[in-house]
Design a protein around this motif. Sequence first.
Motif, PDB file in Angstrom:
ATOM      1  N   ASP A 144      15.251  24.371  34.166  1.00  9.61           N
ATOM      2  CA  ASP A 144      14.460  25.475  34.704  1.00  9.61           C
ATOM      3  C   ASP A 144      14.056  26.439  33.591  1.00  9.61           C
ATOM      4  OD1 ASP A 144      14.778  24.377  37.191  1.00  9.61           O
ATOM      5  OD2 ASP A 144      16.481  25.642  37.738  1.00  9.61           O
ATOM      6  N   VAL A 145      14.960  26.647  32.646  1.00 10.31           N
ATOM      7  CA  VAL A 145      14.692  27.516  31.504  1.00 10.31           C
ATOM      8  C   VAL A 145      14.590  26.636  30.266  1.00 10.31           C
ATOM      9  CG1 VAL A 145      15.535  29.422  30.086  1.00 10.31           C
ATOM     10  CG2 VAL A 145      15.923  29.434  32.560  1.00 10.31           C
ATOM     11  N   VAL A 146      13.546  26.804  29.481  1.00  7.30           N
ATOM     12  CA  VAL A 146      13.344  25.975  28.290  1.00  7.30           C
ATOM     13  C   VAL A 146      14.449  26.258  27.281  1.00  7.30           C
ATOM     14  CG1 VAL A 146      11.775  25.400  26.405  1.00  7.30           C
ATOM     15  CG2 VAL A 146      10.863  25.995  28.662  1.00  7.30           C
ATOM     16  N   ARG A 147      15.027  25.188  26.735  1.00  2.00           N
ATOM     17  CA  ARG A 147      16.029  25.304  25.675  1.00  2.00           C
ATOM     18  C   ARG A 147      15.417  24.818  24.368  1.00  2.00           C
ATOM     19  NH1 ARG A 147      21.398  26.282  27.684  1.00  2.00           N
ATOM     20  NH2 ARG A 147      21.071  26.974  29.824  1.00  2.00           N
ATOM     21  N   TYR A 148      15.736  25.515  23.299  1.00  2.01           N
ATOM     22  CA  TYR A 148      15.218  25.173  21.985  1.00  2.01           C
ATOM     23  C   TYR A 148      16.389  24.809  21.075  1.00  2.01           C
ATOM     24  CZ  TYR A 148      11.176  27.743  23.783  1.00  2.01           C
ATOM     25  OH  TYR A 148      10.132  28.179  24.549  1.00  2.01           O
ATOM     26  N   ARG A 149      16.099  24.004  20.059  1.00  2.00           N
ATOM     27  CA  ARG A 149      17.110  23.719  19.060  1.00  2.00           C
ATOM     28  C   ARG A 149      16.443  23.288  17.768  1.00  2.00           C
ATOM     29  NH1 ARG A 149      18.556  18.241  18.195  1.00  2.00           N
ATOM     30  NH2 ARG A 149      17.385  16.800  19.515  1.00  2.00           N
ATOM     31  N   LEU A 150      17.167  23.482  16.682  1.00  2.00           N
ATOM     32  CA  LEU A 150      16.750  22.963  15.392  1.00  2.00           C
ATOM     33  C   LEU A 150      17.525  21.683  15.131  1.00  2.00           C
ATOM     34  CD1 LEU A 150      15.824  25.971  15.174  1.00  2.00           C
ATOM     35  CD2 LEU A 150      16.361  25.829  12.737  1.00  2.00           C
ATOM     36  N   LEU A 151      16.865  20.671  14.602  1.00  2.00           N
ATOM     37  CA  LEU A 151      17.598  19.500  14.159  1.00  2.00           C
ATOM     38  C   LEU A 151      18.610  19.931  13.106  1.00  2.00           C
ATOM     39  CD1 LEU A 151      14.705  16.899  13.799  1.00  2.00           C
ATOM     40  CD2 LEU A 151      16.224  17.253  15.750  1.00  2.00           C
ATOM     41  N   ASP A 152      19.722  19.205  13.027  1.00  2.00           N
ATOM     42  CA  ASP A 152      20.783  19.601  12.090  1.00  2.00           C
ATOM     43  C   ASP A 152      20.268  19.726  10.665  1.00  2.00           C
ATOM     44  OD1 ASP A 152      22.583  19.750  14.100  1.00  2.00           O
ATOM     45  OD2 ASP A 152      23.654  17.907  13.617  1.00  2.00           O
ATOM     46  N   THR A 153      19.396  18.805  10.280  1.00  2.00           N
ATOM     47  CA  THR A 153      18.880  18.850   8.910  1.00  2.00           C
ATOM     48  C   THR A 153      18.008  20.085   8.695  1.00  2.00           C
ATOM     49  OG1 THR A 153      17.191  17.322   9.727  1.00  2.00           O
ATOM     50  CG2 THR A 153      18.991  16.382   8.448  1.00  2.00           C
ATOM     51  N   THR A 154      17.199  20.428   9.680  1.00  2.00           N
ATOM     52  CA  THR A 154      16.373  21.632   9.581  1.00  2.00           C
ATOM     53  C   THR A 154      17.248  22.877   9.581  1.00  2.00           C
ATOM     54  OG1 THR A 154      14.660  20.463  10.831  1.00  2.00           O
ATOM     55  CG2 THR A 154      14.394  22.835  10.567  1.00  2.00           C
ATOM     56  N   ARG A 155      18.312  22.863  10.394  1.00  2.00           N
ATOM     57  CA  ARG A 155      19.223  24.006  10.431  1.00  2.00           C
ATOM     58  C   ARG A 155      19.886  24.212   9.075  1.00  2.00           C
ATOM     59  NH1 ARG A 155      22.732  22.070  13.666  1.00  2.00           N
ATOM     60  NH2 ARG A 155      21.467  22.538  15.484  1.00  2.00           N
ATOM     61  N   ALA A 156      20.353  23.124   8.481  1.00  2.00           N
ATOM     62  CA  ALA A 156      20.992  23.239   7.165  1.00  2.00           C
ATOM     63  C   ALA A 156      19.998  23.764   6.123  1.00  2.00           C
ATOM     64  CB  ALA A 156      21.531  21.878   6.732  1.00  2.00           C
ATOM     65  N   TYR A 157      18.759  23.320   6.228  1.00  2.00           N
ATOM     66  CA  TYR A 157      17.720  23.788   5.308  1.00  2.00           C
ATOM     67  C   TYR A 157      17.494  25.292   5.497  1.00  2.00           C
ATOM     68  CZ  TYR A 157      13.084  24.173   3.146  1.00  2.00           C
ATOM     69  OH  TYR A 157      12.023  24.551   2.369  1.00  2.00           O
ATOM     70  N   ALA A 170      16.515  10.958   6.289  1.00  2.00           N
ATOM     71  CA  ALA A 170      17.856  11.478   6.031  1.00  2.00           C
ATOM     72  C   ALA A 170      18.889  10.361   6.026  1.00  2.00           C
ATOM     73  CB  ALA A 170      18.212  12.530   7.083  1.00  2.00           C
ATOM     74  N   ILE A 171      18.760   9.420   6.960  1.00  2.00           N
ATOM     75  CA  ILE A 171      19.709   8.302   7.039  1.00  2.00           C
ATOM     76  C   ILE A 171      19.600   7.425   5.800  1.00  2.00           C
ATOM     77  CG2 ILE A 171      20.221   6.168   8.295  1.00  2.00           C
ATOM     78  CD1 ILE A 171      19.440   7.720  10.865  1.00  2.00           C
ATOM     79  N   GLU A 172      18.381   7.131   5.380  1.00  2.00           N
ATOM     80  CA  GLU A 172      18.196   6.297   4.196  1.00  2.00           C
ATOM     81  C   GLU A 172      18.779   6.972   2.953  1.00  2.00           C
ATOM     82  OE1 GLU A 172      14.674   3.672   3.788  1.00  2.00           O
ATOM     83  OE2 GLU A 172      13.760   5.121   5.154  1.00  2.00           O
ATOM     84  N   LEU A 173      18.525   8.261   2.808  1.00  2.00           N
ATOM     85  CA  LEU A 173      19.037   8.971   1.638  1.00  2.00           C
ATOM     86  C   LEU A 173      20.566   9.019   1.644  1.00  2.00           C
ATOM     87  CD1 LEU A 173      16.457  11.901   1.527  1.00  2.00           C
ATOM     88  CD2 LEU A 173      16.670  10.065  -0.141  1.00  2.00           C
TER      89      LEU A 173
END
Length: 982
Positions: free
Chosen positions: A467-480, A351-354
């Motif tokens: 204590d509780v697992v947190r999840y997230r999408l990378l910004d690029t995956t979220r935009a996709y 993503a950075i290169e592009l």
Amino acid sequence: MTLETVHSRTLPPAQDPASAPVFSFGPFRLFPARQLLLKDDAPVHLGARAIELLAALAERSGELVSKGELMRRAWPNTVVEESNLKVHMTALRRALGDGQNGQRYIATVVGRGYRFVTPVVGGRLAMQAPVPMPRASGLPALTTCVLGRGPIIEAIGQQLRQHRLVTVLGPGGIGKTTVAISVAKDIALGLDVEVCFADLGAVRDGKFVGNAIAAAAGLTPQASDSAPALAQALAQALHGRPTLLVLDSCERFIEEVAAHVDQMLAAIPDLSVLATSRETLRVRGECVYRLQPLDLPPPSVTLSAEKALTYAAVALFVRRASECVDDFRLRDDDAPIVADICRRLDGIALAIELAATRVDAYGIRELQLMLDDRFRVLTQDRRGALPRHRTLGAALDWSYDALPPDEQALLRSLSVFVAPFTLEAAAALCRQSGPHASHTLHDAPGIADKLARLVAKSLVVADLSRDVVRYRLLDTTRAYGQQKLQDAHELELWLRHHAQLTMQRLAKAESEWESRPTDEWLRDHHDKIDDVRAALKWAFSAEDARGTMDAPAKDMAVALTLAAIPLWMHLSRYDECQQFVRRALKILDAEHERVVAMKLTGALAAALLYATGSTPEAGSAWQRTLALAEHNDDAEYRLRALWGLSVYHTYRGEHRAALELEARFRALADASGDAAAQSSVDRMTATSLRYLGDQTQAQSHLERMLSAYVPSARRSHIARFQLDQRAAAYGTLSNVLWLRGYPDRAVDAARNAFTHAQMTAHALSISNALVHGTCSIALHVGDYAGARDGLALLREHLARHPIGYWNALSAAIDGLLRIALDDRSGIHLLRDAIAELDDCGFRLRFPAFLGALAEGLGASGNLSGAHATADAAISAAVTSGECWSMAELLRIKGELWRLESRPAHAETCFLRSIGTARESHALSWELRAMTSYGRLLGAHGRGAEAATALDGVLSRFTEGHGTADLQQARALIERLRHDTVD
């Protein structure tokens, strides 16, 4: 057998050493026939075409070699674009270190070609020690540079020496292939190992995975080969030949790959496998290395270009951008912007290169703005790369298309989360969807299973540190994912579900803020701010050009705004609060919704006060809040409004008015039995008394407040009264203690103020503790190194949390420090800060600031300006009632008269200063005044009298004997007595 058991050896040259050409220049030796470049006898990683280009230039050192000649040399049977030549020349320059430390190798002749400008010694290779050659001819050339991955490449190499199967795991575009090729090249250079490379991403059917592996190993593929059959064939072919097999992009046919790897490792003792994948193979003995994004700089508006370039993500961006724009250089002004771009791209190398390749079209600042639509920026084709790496969309398509429909649906739905989320939140979001979602998205156990599979496939990131697992999408995956929702005409629906869930979560946070410990509350809720922004953006998007919206949309927007207010206050996001509260008030029917109007207006008043200062608008907003609270008979908001008005007048330096409001506040708090409010008003009353000059009563209020506050110290009252009250109380107490002659206790109290402010993670409380506690007390006791350290902390903090006029207060502290150190630049700095604070309506400590400015002007020789400023300071103190520093102002005025050799005037001022200090029980001011008076008396033959008087004041101190004022007083006493004896 692992690679650790293999020993280095030298391979024979491809031709007679006597006839092989070699070129030497600088620290380099080039062996074109062997496709090898050495720097100080260490191999330099270069692709075959780059070696050919270097050989063509070195052969004709000093001559112009045209672009056409170079392209024919490197691509003899292929028609390529000129951009390919440019990319390889850039890589070549990078490998040579061209332009570093003043060394130049290749010069560009614009529009024509290139010239090798370093002297070259060419000839035949003399008999010498053999040159090690890699047995890695099957590896593809790197199409990208390797930055920031050195330790990782080394670590994976070490893993391969201990394990026969290592899988490099990570999402698409993170750089797994680049790292794997680099690891393989290093191993081939250092060990007697053959390297085979199989690009499994090119396989279109799982049954042909074995064919791809066989072809990579130099065997003729057999369509009917099973995993056991292929393993036996490879065992015969590779017998006695230690081999590293690189399997790239295993995720598409993970089951088939796993079966082949399991069979091969069992049948071939001399085989090691390095795999890249977006999920693990789950084969016996597998060692997994999860590749992380490139290093990113933390957010900072003061980030320099030099510092930014120490982070691999920024360095990669700059390198790629310089390949597109010849004169591109990272400037200090652009460094925070480039760092932000890299952060928003998650440190993902592709993503950075592009993005960097678009700098030539848009520039840095425009590119940053365009990243809200990442895929419009990042869909430019990257020529020469593997198909799945040519665009960001292609890299994500590769993963998404391999998902079953239910996992695709969940990934799309989760893309509306901006902040990290829990499994509970993911399930709640899916429940919001009602009948619109498939049955599988209602089933909590089903969601847990699918979420785990998305994590395993590197499409969702899991944070296991809590204590509780947190999840997230990378910004690029979220935009996709949101683009996929848009394509399916589902985006609006899921954004509504997300807004509804966000409102519910905010309501839960608001209900907890009074009863939960601050640190726990912040830990659970602070990261929701990104979801709040997204939900509000969606809610207000229904507003038309006239500023109106339909009833359901309006209700949602107003409700979200109300629910977000405690979070904004805890996070000191006052500008953001202002922005959305104003929009909510604009669409609100205030006449019919007076309770809502009261809450919104109260939030606006607080945000204005702390973001822009004690301006008339802030005062009017607090008055409007109070009027609405009285109309609604709302005791809580009457308290908040009275509190806000008290702070408003305190910041304006109007302490008598503030004290009257605090009396009204106290009556309400006592009537309702509100312990938190009673405790807080003690602190605020003490502040008013401290500035009015009554230090004894101020100390009494503070000590009572702090002793009563201990049982409820874990509760947060920031949303009500804007500051952590315990931290603020310690800050005020530190000043009172210093004035009363307890310097050591003052330092301890200032330290407590900062410690408790840090515990809240509340930006405004931390700023307050640093300005009014840490820095002020350090200046008072003459600890200039401590003041400098405190100022550095304050600046660093404000760079991360810019809050209105606090930068001006920081500048004022800097000016005070410089003046104390006899640095005349402090005069201009302090004068400008005072003017800026005045514009904001912030006149707290104005007399003291003006007094310090007068002292600096006097020391610089501008006595007329100093007198005028000192007179203005005294007048301001009398008018406002801010008399806490009156004794010091009179002393400064006396020092100005002394500098003018007018001892009678000076003596009058010093005696008035001493009397004023005694009346207000300010022993520290009294010591300073008596010290100045002692110098005057000593200069006029009254040394014995001066020493006796000064010693009387000094003897009343029970602590602080190492502080500057006490040391100066003691030294003066000794000098006066010595002079008297002489």
